[in-house]
Design an enzyme around this catalytic site. Sequence first.
Site, PDB file in Angstrom:
ATOM      1  N   ILE A  50       0.855  -1.185   0.000  1.00 53.47           N
ATOM      2  CA  ILE A  50       0.000   0.000   0.000  1.00 53.47           C
ATOM      3  C   ILE A  50       0.897   1.244   0.000  1.00 53.47           C
ATOM      4  O   ILE A  50       1.022   1.947   1.004  1.00 53.47           O
ATOM      5  CB  ILE A  50      -0.963   0.022   1.209  1.00 53.47           C
ATOM      6  N   PRO A  51       1.560   1.516  -1.144  1.00 55.50           N
ATOM      7  CA  PRO A  51       2.385   2.723  -1.196  1.00 55.50           C
ATOM      8  C   PRO A  51       1.496   3.963  -1.065  1.00 55.50           C
ATOM      9  O   PRO A  51       0.384   3.982  -1.590  1.00 55.50           O
ATOM     10  CB  PRO A  51       3.051   2.652  -2.571  1.00 55.50           C
ATOM     11  N   HIS A  52       1.968   4.950  -0.343  1.00 54.52           N
ATOM     12  CA  HIS A  52       1.170   6.152  -0.165  1.00 54.52           C
ATOM     13  C   HIS A  52       2.066   7.362   0.031  1.00 54.52           C
ATOM     14  O   HIS A  52       3.185   7.246   0.512  1.00 54.52           O
ATOM     15  CB  HIS A  52       0.188   6.005   1.002  1.00 54.52           C
ATOM     16  N   GLY A  53       1.540   8.502  -0.399  1.00 54.96           N
ATOM     17  CA  GLY A  53       2.291   9.742  -0.280  1.00 54.96           C
ATOM     18  C   GLY A  53       1.373  10.893   0.056  1.00 54.96           C
ATOM     19  O   GLY A  53       0.192  10.878  -0.290  1.00 54.96           O
TER      20      GLY A  53
END
Length: 150
Positions: A65-68
């Site tokens: 779950i990559p998030h920025g």
Amino acid sequence: MKLQDILTEDCTSCAVPLSSKKKILEQICSIATSHIPEHSTFELLQSLLAREKMGSTGIGNGIAIPHGRLTGTNQVVAVLMTTEQPVAFDAIDNRAVDIFVALFVPEDCCKDHLSTLQSIAKLLSNKQINKKIRKCTSNHELYELINQAE
């Protein structure tokens, strides 16, 4: 906020033939750019890479779950992608990843951001859903599966 509330069909990609963490993150950012025109693909990528430097967003069981966080935007954008083959992603269980749910959130929405991450992690903790996700053969089928998930 649930994944179903923020995911759009044009941000859903099924069985993408990519084989590296960087290429996957780049593709995710390229897809998200159409919904976040105030940020370039490069800026989106930098937000994901900054988070990855703190520790991998690979949560295990072939899921990441990559998030920025982004300044100057007030909307949340999600991108759902599966890959043809699992990809090394430095996940906590050292397993390769083939299901990616990326989030781009406004920098000042920390509380909402955390509840959205929790909701996605809960959805993806369902082994039956993951099995169905991995069997999808089209973007539309993948999008519909998520929309119908509890």
